[in-house]
Design a protein around this motif. Structure first.
Motif, PDB file in Angstrom:
ATOM      1  N   PHE A   1       2.653 -11.201  44.600  1.00  0.00           N
ATOM      2  CA  PHE A   1       2.273 -12.297  43.719  1.00  0.00           C
ATOM      3  C   PHE A   1       2.668 -11.923  42.296  1.00  0.00           C
ATOM      4  O   PHE A   1       2.118 -10.974  41.740  1.00  0.00           O
ATOM      5  N   THR A   2       3.601 -12.648  41.726  1.00  0.00           N
ATOM      6  CA  THR A   2       4.000 -12.400  40.351  1.00  0.00           C
ATOM      7  C   THR A   2       2.847 -12.774  39.420  1.00  0.00           C
ATOM      8  O   THR A   2       1.892 -13.436  39.838  1.00  0.00           O
ATOM      9  N   PRO A   3       2.908 -12.370  38.146  1.00  0.00           N
ATOM     10  CA  PRO A   3       1.813 -12.682  37.225  1.00  0.00           C
ATOM     11  C   PRO A   3       1.479 -14.183  37.198  1.00  0.00           C
ATOM     12  O   PRO A   3       2.360 -15.024  37.063  1.00  0.00           O
ATOM     13  N   GLY A   4       0.196 -14.492  37.391  1.00  0.00           N
ATOM     14  CA  GLY A   4      -0.269 -15.874  37.361  1.00  0.00           C
ATOM     15  C   GLY A   4       0.039 -16.689  38.606  1.00  0.00           C
ATOM     16  O   GLY A   4      -0.343 -17.848  38.698  1.00  0.00           O
TER      17      GLY A   4
ATOM     18  N   ARG B   1      -0.929 -19.289  45.489  1.00  0.00           N
ATOM     19  CA  ARG B   1      -0.447 -19.823  46.764  1.00  0.00           C
ATOM     20  C   ARG B   1      -1.630 -20.489  47.466  1.00  0.00           C
ATOM     21  O   ARG B   1      -2.569 -19.831  47.881  1.00  0.00           O
ATOM     22  N   PHE B   2      -1.565 -21.802  47.523  1.00  0.00           N
ATOM     23  CA  PHE B   2      -2.637 -22.572  48.135  1.00  0.00           C
ATOM     24  C   PHE B   2      -2.041 -23.508  49.130  1.00  0.00           C
ATOM     25  O   PHE B   2      -0.882 -23.843  49.036  1.00  0.00           O
ATOM     26  N   TRP B   3      -2.720 -24.115  49.892  1.00  0.00           N
ATOM     27  CA  TRP B   3      -3.704 -23.749  50.875  1.00  0.00           C
ATOM     28  C   TRP B   3      -3.004 -23.627  52.199  1.00  0.00           C
ATOM     29  O   TRP B   3      -2.065 -24.357  52.464  1.00  0.00           O
TER      30      TRP B   3
ATOM     31  N   GLY C   1      -9.230 -20.656  61.310  1.00  0.00           N
ATOM     32  CA  GLY C   1      -9.876 -21.921  60.983  1.00  0.00           C
ATOM     33  C   GLY C   1     -10.449 -21.994  59.580  1.00  0.00           C
ATOM     34  O   GLY C   1     -10.907 -23.055  59.160  1.00  0.00           O
ATOM     35  N   VAL C   2     -10.440 -20.880  58.845  1.00  0.00           N
ATOM     36  CA  VAL C   2     -10.906 -20.887  57.466  1.00  0.00           C
ATOM     37  C   VAL C   2      -9.673 -21.011  56.577  1.00  0.00           C
ATOM     38  O   VAL C   2      -8.828 -20.122  56.531  1.00  0.00           O
ATOM     39  N   THR C   3      -9.565 -22.140  55.886  1.00  0.00           N
ATOM     40  CA  THR C   3      -8.454 -22.389  54.975  1.00  0.00           C
ATOM     41  C   THR C   3      -8.570 -21.419  53.812  1.00  0.00           C
ATOM     42  O   THR C   3      -9.666 -21.154  53.322  1.00  0.00           O
ATOM     43  N   HIS C   4      -7.428 -20.873  53.380  1.00  0.00           N
ATOM     44  CA  HIS C   4      -7.476 -19.919  52.278  1.00  0.00           C
ATOM     45  C   HIS C   4      -6.234 -20.016  51.400  1.00  0.00           C
ATOM     46  O   HIS C   4      -5.205 -20.539  51.805  1.00  0.00           O
ATOM     47  N   GLY C   5      -6.405 -19.528  50.174  1.00  0.00           N
ATOM     48  CA  GLY C   5      -5.338 -19.489  49.186  1.00  0.00           C
ATOM     49  C   GLY C   5      -5.617 -18.383  48.199  1.00  0.00           C
ATOM     50  O   GLY C   5      -6.719 -17.831  48.156  1.00  0.00           O
ATOM     51  N   PHE C   6      -4.601 -18.050  47.403  1.00  0.00           N
ATOM     52  CA  PHE C   6      -4.682 -16.875  46.547  1.00  0.00           C
ATOM     53  C   PHE C   6      -4.233 -17.183  45.132  1.00  0.00           C
ATOM     54  O   PHE C   6      -3.371 -18.023  44.909  1.00  0.00           O
ATOM     55  N   LEU C   7      -4.792 -16.434  44.183  1.00  0.00           N
ATOM     56  CA  LEU C   7      -4.406 -16.531  42.789  1.00  0.00           C
ATOM     57  C   LEU C   7      -4.373 -15.123  42.206  1.00  0.00           C
ATOM     58  O   LEU C   7      -5.340 -14.365  42.351  1.00  0.00           O
ATOM     59  N   ASN C   8      -3.256 -14.767  41.568  1.00  0.00           N
ATOM     60  CA  ASN C   8      -3.183 -13.521  40.808  1.00  0.00           C
ATOM     61  C   ASN C   8      -3.556 -13.870  39.368  1.00  0.00           C
ATOM     62  O   ASN C   8      -2.753 -14.468  38.657  1.00  0.00           O
ATOM     63  N   PRO C   9      -4.754 -13.497  38.919  1.00  0.00           N
ATOM     64  CA  PRO C   9      -5.183 -13.885  37.573  1.00  0.00           C
ATOM     65  C   PRO C   9      -4.520 -13.065  36.465  1.00  0.00           C
ATOM     66  O   PRO C   9      -4.614 -13.430  35.299  1.00  0.00           O
ATOM     67  N   ASP C  10      -3.854 -11.987  36.825  1.00  0.00           N
ATOM     68  CA  ASP C  10      -3.199 -11.130  35.837  1.00  0.00           C
ATOM     69  C   ASP C  10      -1.946 -11.826  35.314  1.00  0.00           C
ATOM     70  O   ASP C  10      -1.117 -12.283  36.093  1.00  0.00           O
ATOM     71  N   THR C  11      -1.806 -11.912  34.013  1.00  0.00           N
ATOM     72  CA  THR C  11      -0.652 -12.599  33.423  1.00  0.00           C
ATOM     73  C   THR C  11       0.492 -11.643  33.077  1.00  0.00           C
ATOM     74  O   THR C  11       1.515 -12.080  32.561  1.00  0.00           O
ATOM     75  N   LYS C  12       0.323 -10.348  33.390  1.00  0.00           N
ATOM     76  CA  LYS C  12       1.369  -9.372  33.057  1.00  0.00           C
ATOM     77  C   LYS C  12       1.862  -8.550  34.241  1.00  0.00           C
ATOM     78  O   LYS C  12       2.948  -7.984  34.180  1.00  0.00           O
ATOM     79  N   ASN C  13       1.073  -8.444  35.292  1.00  0.00           N
ATOM     80  CA  ASN C  13       1.412  -7.543  36.396  1.00  0.00           C
ATOM     81  C   ASN C  13       1.428  -8.257  37.741  1.00  0.00           C
ATOM     82  O   ASN C  13       0.620  -9.162  37.977  1.00  0.00           O
ATOM     83  N   ASP C  14       2.319  -7.801  38.605  1.00  0.00           N
ATOM     84  CA  ASP C  14       2.333  -8.272  39.986  1.00  0.00           C
ATOM     85  C   ASP C  14       1.090  -7.767  40.702  1.00  0.00           C
ATOM     86  O   ASP C  14       0.508  -6.753  40.325  1.00  0.00           O
TER      87      ASP C  14
END
Length: 188
Positions: free
Chosen positions: A81-84, A87-89, A138-151
């Motif tokens: 995941f690049t900064p910021g 990937r949903f859902w 069956g559990v829908t999921h998604g991800f967020l990289n909150p870091d704005t500088k690092n993978d």
């Protein structure tokens, strides 16, 4: 965890801004979602060693067996995941996953199992490098990289092989049909 208005008459701000306090209440999670503590050992060189998971001699994850879950690893994957990046859902009808990250990740969960007592429960998990997250089918999921500088690197273990095409174990959901605002970091 979240923020709620705080009323403290002993603290005054220059412009009378509203004050908030952080809550540390455990958020409800979909049934059979587990957060597992991982062993992380710092070394004297400034680095660390982390044990992602242990499996028994039959290939089952030991810490999940303790929870009554027979999770046998069939495949291991890595996602960067690049900064910021977000990937949903997506949802897996039969595949269960165990997630491990190198850095902070925010994981959104929505229980879409119609027979589950926690059907439609939404949850936000702050996943750190010292934890693993088990997400059942069956559990829908998604991800967020909150870091704005690092993978951030997500390593995940599955109990089904990835198969493209009609027999896939991954179905995407259009974000227009399922908003993900509740997963974003709370900014003050």
């Amino acid at each position: 965890m979240g923020f709620i208005p705080a009323n403290n008459s002993k603290i005054k701000t220059e412009k009378q801004e509203s004050l908030f306090r952080q809550t540390y209440d455990k958020a409800p999670t979909p049934k059979r979602v587990f957060i597992l503590k991982l062993a992380v050992f710092p070394d004297d060189w400034g680095g660390s060693f982390k044990e992602n998971l242990r499996v028994n001699d039959q290939g089952y994850v030991a810490s999940l067996l303790e929870q009554g879950i027979n999770f046998k690893i069939m495949q291991s994957n890595t996602s960067v995941f690049t900064p910021g990046c977000h990937r949903f859902w997506h949802v897996h009808p039969e595949q269960n996953e165990l997630l491990v990250t190198s850095r902070l990740m925010i994981v959104g969960l929505i229980d879409r199992r119609s027979d589950s007592p926690t059907y439609n429960v939404k949850s936000k998990i702050v996943l750190s490098a010292d934890k693993a997250l088990y997400v059942p089918a069956g559990v829908t999921h998604g991800f967020l990289n909150p870091d704005t500088k690092n993978d951030s690197v997500l390593i995940y273990f599955t109990d089904k092989y990835f198969v493209p095409g009609d027999d896939t174990q991954e179905y995407r959901i259009d974000p227009k049909n399922l908003p993900f605002d509740f997963v974003k970091p709370e900014i003050m």
